[in-house]
Motif scaffolding. Sequence first.
Motif, PDB file in Angstrom:
ATOM      1  N   ASP A  39     -44.243  -9.993 103.917  1.00 59.62           N
ATOM      2  CA  ASP A  39     -43.273  -9.001 103.483  1.00 59.62           C
ATOM      3  C   ASP A  39     -41.900  -9.657 103.405  1.00 59.62           C
ATOM      4  O   ASP A  39     -41.294  -9.977 104.420  1.00 59.62           O
ATOM      5  CB  ASP A  39     -43.252  -7.827 104.463  1.00 59.62           C
ATOM      6  CG  ASP A  39     -42.408  -6.659 103.955  1.00 59.62           C
ATOM      7  OD1 ASP A  39     -41.745  -6.826 102.908  1.00 59.62           O
ATOM      8  OD2 ASP A  39     -42.415  -5.597 104.590  1.00 59.62           O
ATOM      9  N   GLY A  40     -41.406  -9.871 102.184  1.00 57.31           N
ATOM     10  CA  GLY A  40     -40.102 -10.504 102.009  1.00 57.31           C
ATOM     11  C   GLY A  40     -38.946  -9.543 102.166  1.00 57.31           C
ATOM     12  O   GLY A  40     -37.790  -9.958 102.207  1.00 57.31           O
ATOM     13  N   GLY A  41     -39.226  -8.258 102.244  1.00 56.76           N
ATOM     14  CA  GLY A  41     -38.182  -7.241 102.378  1.00 56.76           C
ATOM     15  C   GLY A  41     -38.384  -6.128 101.379  1.00 56.76           C
ATOM     16  O   GLY A  41     -38.572  -4.969 101.741  1.00 56.76           O
ATOM     17  N   LYS A  65     -48.231 -14.321  93.995  1.00 54.26           N
ATOM     18  CA  LYS A  65     -48.436 -12.902  93.684  1.00 54.26           C
ATOM     19  C   LYS A  65     -47.368 -12.085  94.404  1.00 54.26           C
ATOM     20  O   LYS A  65     -47.182 -12.206  95.615  1.00 54.26           O
ATOM     21  CB  LYS A  65     -49.830 -12.468  94.127  1.00 54.26           C
ATOM     22  CG  LYS A  65     -50.137 -10.990  93.988  1.00 54.26           C
ATOM     23  CD  LYS A  65     -51.620 -10.741  94.301  1.00 54.26           C
ATOM     24  CE  LYS A  65     -51.930  -9.268  94.492  1.00 54.26           C
ATOM     25  NZ  LYS A  65     -51.544  -8.785  95.824  1.00 54.26           N
ATOM     26  N   MET A  66     -46.642 -11.255  93.636  1.00 59.46           N
ATOM     27  CA  MET A  66     -45.546 -10.462  94.183  1.00 59.46           C
ATOM     28  C   MET A  66     -45.750  -8.995  93.817  1.00 59.46           C
ATOM     29  O   MET A  66     -45.791  -8.654  92.627  1.00 59.46           O
ATOM     30  CB  MET A  66     -44.197 -10.953  93.637  1.00 59.46           C
ATOM     31  CG  MET A  66     -43.937 -12.431  93.863  1.00 59.46           C
ATOM     32  SD  MET A  66     -42.387 -12.997  93.069  1.00 59.46           S
ATOM     33  CE  MET A  66     -41.190 -12.104  94.069  1.00 59.46           C
ATOM     34  N   ASP A  67     -45.891  -8.135  94.806  1.00 60.89           N
ATOM     35  CA  ASP A  67     -45.950  -6.689  94.611  1.00 60.89           C
ATOM     36  C   ASP A  67     -44.593  -6.117  95.017  1.00 60.89           C
ATOM     37  O   ASP A  67     -44.220  -6.147  96.195  1.00 60.89           O
ATOM     38  CB  ASP A  67     -47.076  -6.069  95.435  1.00 60.89           C
ATOM     39  CG  ASP A  67     -48.449  -6.419  94.880  1.00 60.89           C
ATOM     40  OD1 ASP A  67     -48.660  -6.172  93.672  1.00 60.89           O
ATOM     41  OD2 ASP A  67     -49.279  -6.950  95.625  1.00 60.89           O
ATOM     42  N   LEU A  68     -43.855  -5.601  94.039  1.00 58.03           N
ATOM     43  CA  LEU A  68     -42.475  -5.180  94.251  1.00 58.03           C
ATOM     44  C   LEU A  68     -42.400  -3.713  94.642  1.00 58.03           C
ATOM     45  O   LEU A  68     -43.220  -2.887  94.199  1.00 58.03           O
ATOM     46  CB  LEU A  68     -41.654  -5.397  92.977  1.00 58.03           C
ATOM     47  CG  LEU A  68     -41.823  -6.740  92.257  1.00 58.03           C
ATOM     48  CD1 LEU A  68     -40.936  -6.790  91.022  1.00 58.03           C
ATOM     49  CD2 LEU A  68     -41.505  -7.897  93.192  1.00 58.03           C
ATOM     50  N   ASP A  69     -41.393  -3.380  95.449  1.00 56.03           N
ATOM     51  CA  ASP A  69     -41.127  -1.971  95.759  1.00 56.03           C
ATOM     52  C   ASP A  69     -40.758  -1.231  94.484  1.00 56.03           C
ATOM     53  O   ASP A  69     -40.221  -1.810  93.525  1.00 56.03           O
ATOM     54  CB  ASP A  69     -39.985  -1.857  96.777  1.00 56.03           C
ATOM     55  CG  ASP A  69     -40.399  -2.283  98.175  1.00 56.03           C
ATOM     56  OD1 ASP A  69     -41.596  -2.564  98.374  1.00 56.03           O
ATOM     57  OD2 ASP A  69     -39.519  -2.349  99.056  1.00 56.03           O
ATOM     58  N   GLU A  70     -41.018   0.047  94.463  1.00 57.24           N
ATOM     59  CA  GLU A  70     -40.748   0.856  93.276  1.00 57.24           C
ATOM     60  C   GLU A  70     -39.256   0.812  92.918  1.00 57.24           C
ATOM     61  O   GLU A  70     -38.385   0.976  93.771  1.00 57.24           O
ATOM     62  CB  GLU A  70     -41.176   2.308  93.517  1.00 57.24           C
ATOM     63  CG  GLU A  70     -41.035   3.195  92.297  1.00 57.24           C
ATOM     64  CD  GLU A  70     -41.528   4.618  92.543  1.00 57.24           C
ATOM     65  OE1 GLU A  70     -41.401   5.448  91.639  1.00 57.24           O
ATOM     66  OE2 GLU A  70     -42.045   4.873  93.659  1.00 57.24           O
ATOM     67  N   GLY A  71     -38.980   0.592  91.646  1.00 57.34           N
ATOM     68  CA  GLY A  71     -37.606   0.571  91.165  1.00 57.34           C
ATOM     69  C   GLY A  71     -36.937  -0.782  91.219  1.00 57.34           C
ATOM     70  O   GLY A  71     -35.827  -0.936  90.706  1.00 57.34           O
ATOM     71  N   LEU A 148     -45.646 -23.000 101.048  1.00 57.65           N
ATOM     72  CA  LEU A 148     -44.550 -22.876 100.089  1.00 57.65           C
ATOM     73  C   LEU A 148     -43.495 -21.900 100.593  1.00 57.65           C
ATOM     74  O   LEU A 148     -43.813 -20.934 101.289  1.00 57.65           O
ATOM     75  CB  LEU A 148     -45.063 -22.369  98.733  1.00 57.65           C
ATOM     76  CG  LEU A 148     -46.043 -23.247  97.963  1.00 57.65           C
ATOM     77  CD1 LEU A 148     -46.444 -22.563  96.659  1.00 57.65           C
ATOM     78  CD2 LEU A 148     -45.441 -24.615  97.672  1.00 57.65           C
ATOM     79  N   LEU A 149     -42.248 -22.161 100.220  1.00 55.04           N
ATOM     80  CA  LEU A 149     -41.159 -21.210 100.422  1.00 55.04           C
ATOM     81  C   LEU A 149     -40.855 -20.582  99.067  1.00 55.04           C
ATOM     82  O   LEU A 149     -40.388 -21.258  98.149  1.00 55.04           O
ATOM     83  CB  LEU A 149     -39.910 -21.907 100.970  1.00 55.04           C
ATOM     84  CG  LEU A 149     -38.680 -21.007 101.139  1.00 55.04           C
ATOM     85  CD1 LEU A 149     -38.915 -19.973 102.242  1.00 55.04           C
ATOM     86  CD2 LEU A 149     -37.427 -21.827 101.429  1.00 55.04           C
ATOM     87  N   PRO A 161     -30.977 -11.608  97.494  1.00 57.52           N
ATOM     88  CA  PRO A 161     -31.802 -12.815  97.554  1.00 57.52           C
ATOM     89  C   PRO A 161     -32.774 -12.720  98.731  1.00 57.52           C
ATOM     90  O   PRO A 161     -32.375 -12.371  99.841  1.00 57.52           O
ATOM     91  CB  PRO A 161     -30.786 -13.939  97.741  1.00 57.52           C
ATOM     92  CG  PRO A 161     -29.613 -13.290  98.388  1.00 57.52           C
ATOM     93  CD  PRO A 161     -29.590 -11.857  97.926  1.00 57.52           C
ATOM     94  N   GLU A 162     -34.051 -13.011  98.484  1.00 62.59           N
ATOM     95  CA  GLU A 162     -35.066 -12.957  99.526  1.00 62.59           C
ATOM     96  C   GLU A 162     -35.886 -14.241  99.509  1.00 62.59           C
ATOM     97  O   GLU A 162     -35.966 -14.933  98.488  1.00 62.59           O
ATOM     98  CB  GLU A 162     -35.991 -11.746  99.331  1.00 62.59           C
ATOM     99  CG  GLU A 162     -35.315 -10.414  99.528  1.00 62.59           C
ATOM    100  CD  GLU A 162     -36.282  -9.235  99.450  1.00 62.59           C
ATOM    101  OE1 GLU A 162     -35.862  -8.115  99.781  1.00 62.59           O
ATOM    102  OE2 GLU A 162     -37.461  -9.435  99.055  1.00 62.59           O
ATOM    103  N   THR A 163     -36.496 -14.545 100.652  1.00 67.42           N
ATOM    104  CA  THR A 163     -37.407 -15.679 100.765  1.00 67.42           C
ATOM    105  C   THR A 163     -38.656 -15.237 101.518  1.00 67.42           C
ATOM    106  O   THR A 163     -38.618 -14.285 102.311  1.00 67.42           O
ATOM    107  CB  THR A 163     -36.765 -16.862 101.507  1.00 67.42           C
ATOM    108  OG1 THR A 163     -36.354 -16.429 102.816  1.00 67.42           O
ATOM    109  CG2 THR A 163     -35.552 -17.388 100.755  1.00 67.42           C
ATOM    110  N   ALA A 164     -39.751 -15.922 101.254  1.00 65.25           N
ATOM    111  CA  ALA A 164     -41.009 -15.644 101.957  1.00 65.25           C
ATOM    112  C   ALA A 164     -41.775 -16.958 102.093  1.00 65.25           C
ATOM    113  O   ALA A 164     -41.964 -17.678 101.099  1.00 65.25           O
ATOM    114  CB  ALA A 164     -41.839 -14.619 101.195  1.00 65.25           C
TER     115      ALA A 164
END
Length: 505
Positions: A39-41, A65-71, A148-149, A161-164
């Motif tokens: 969870d990157g945020g 693979k990135m599942d984004l929050d709505e909006g 990976l980062l 800006p986010e990192t995971a």
Amino acid sequence: MGELVINLSQGFRMLRAFFLSFLALFMAYVPSAKAQAVDGGRALVELIAERESVEPGDTLYVALKMDLDEGWHVYWRNAGDAGLPPLVDVLDGSSISDEHLGDFVWPIPHLLPVVEGEIMDYGYDDRLVLPFPLTVPADAEGSVQLNLLADYLICEEICIPETAEVSLTLPVGGSDPHVEHGTLIGEWVAKAPLDFDGEARIHTASAPWKLSLKTDGGFEENADIRFYPFAHEISHPADQPLSFGSDGATLSLTPADASLDGTLDGIIVVETKDGARTGYTISAEQGEVFENTAGIAARPAYSGGGKSLIGLALAAVIGGLILNLMPCVLPVLSIKAMGMVHAVSSGHQSEVRSHGLWYTAGVLLSFAALAAAIIAIREATGTANLGFQLQNGPTVAVLTLIMFVIGLWLLGMFELGTSIQNTGNSLASRSGSMGAFFTGVLAAIVGAPCIGPFLGAALGAVLDRPALSVMVVFLAMGFGLALPYLVLSFVPGLSRLLPKPGRWM
């Protein structure tokens, strides 16, 4: 005899239980394809592979693979007027090095209008899968580990800006497919643009430029076609009027610069009336428009347009005026007002004018320096955004501390003395001209990233224009910020309206 049979039966059951326990323990330590979502945020990030196991020397697809929050949305390889694309860096502990990883396979993006007709971005929402090839080292054995980062900018009304840190373990020995992940990666590879099987030319002798696309059989006349550039040669929000011919189509593009060096590279996205979208990679050579690629006008896919430099500068002046009402600027302006009250109380109009001129000089010089920095960053990296420094933690902390101290002073929590013209800087604490100058500098520092009405459109439209245009708009913005105090300095009647110094200060 009966006891012997019972004992043998019990022995077999114990042996079977021991064997099953040993097998379960063994399987728990056998390497298998493992990945865990992080969870990157505002996005759930995971590293997946199309295989469950690999052989030395194999080349396969893995994907971010990135599942984004709505909006929320992230960006394409060219983010447009603002933004940054996702990227990955190999971390320590990985048995796969950079040289074994290929480039992202970018799926075709969609438009992200930030300010209608003024600021346009390109990107994705909901879900993004970015496949890239991985080559297993020839001497690999046991298992290979990829750490990976993932670094990405994710935006809604604001950008963060986010990192995971994501990882993937693949056992060596076999080439078993991962059905679920392999199917998903295959679907997203299919969303990448294809090679254009025709020819493309860009005619730049006059504006707008003409992008001519020639292909056997032409395009469907009801299709929408839009060009997405890899760089910033054209205005991203501008309309791209489209016309069809028997052998293809021609788009009109609004240039961001006066000239084009070399080819115009990017993708065209063809959307049919049933909603199907197909992308094609093109590299348009400079030349005349192809015959039979234009003639029948079609409704443009997006209505936007650019503005003249004079209009953008006027909008920047109005936006700079409005900055005086922004909460981030008000504490500094309170200090400036106190300095002007002291100057008026001295009865010397020349001192009041000097304050106004030096304050204006500090604001304009700071905005010119900011414009120069943005131009330099843009030349070095290809993109630059106003206010991105306020996503840097230490910068935000320092400015927050300065504003907090000023707030306590204005509330009367402590006394700095009547000669104070600024805080947090010894130069700005000097009275007279120097104090006015560095008060203007601080006003520019805290005020520049505050995007209010008129400024968003002006700055978004100018950041990809020539350097002179960027400088003119930034100076206009600074002039708007300084204008109220400059007018007060030179109109004696208005100066007399200022209150006299007293305990209220």
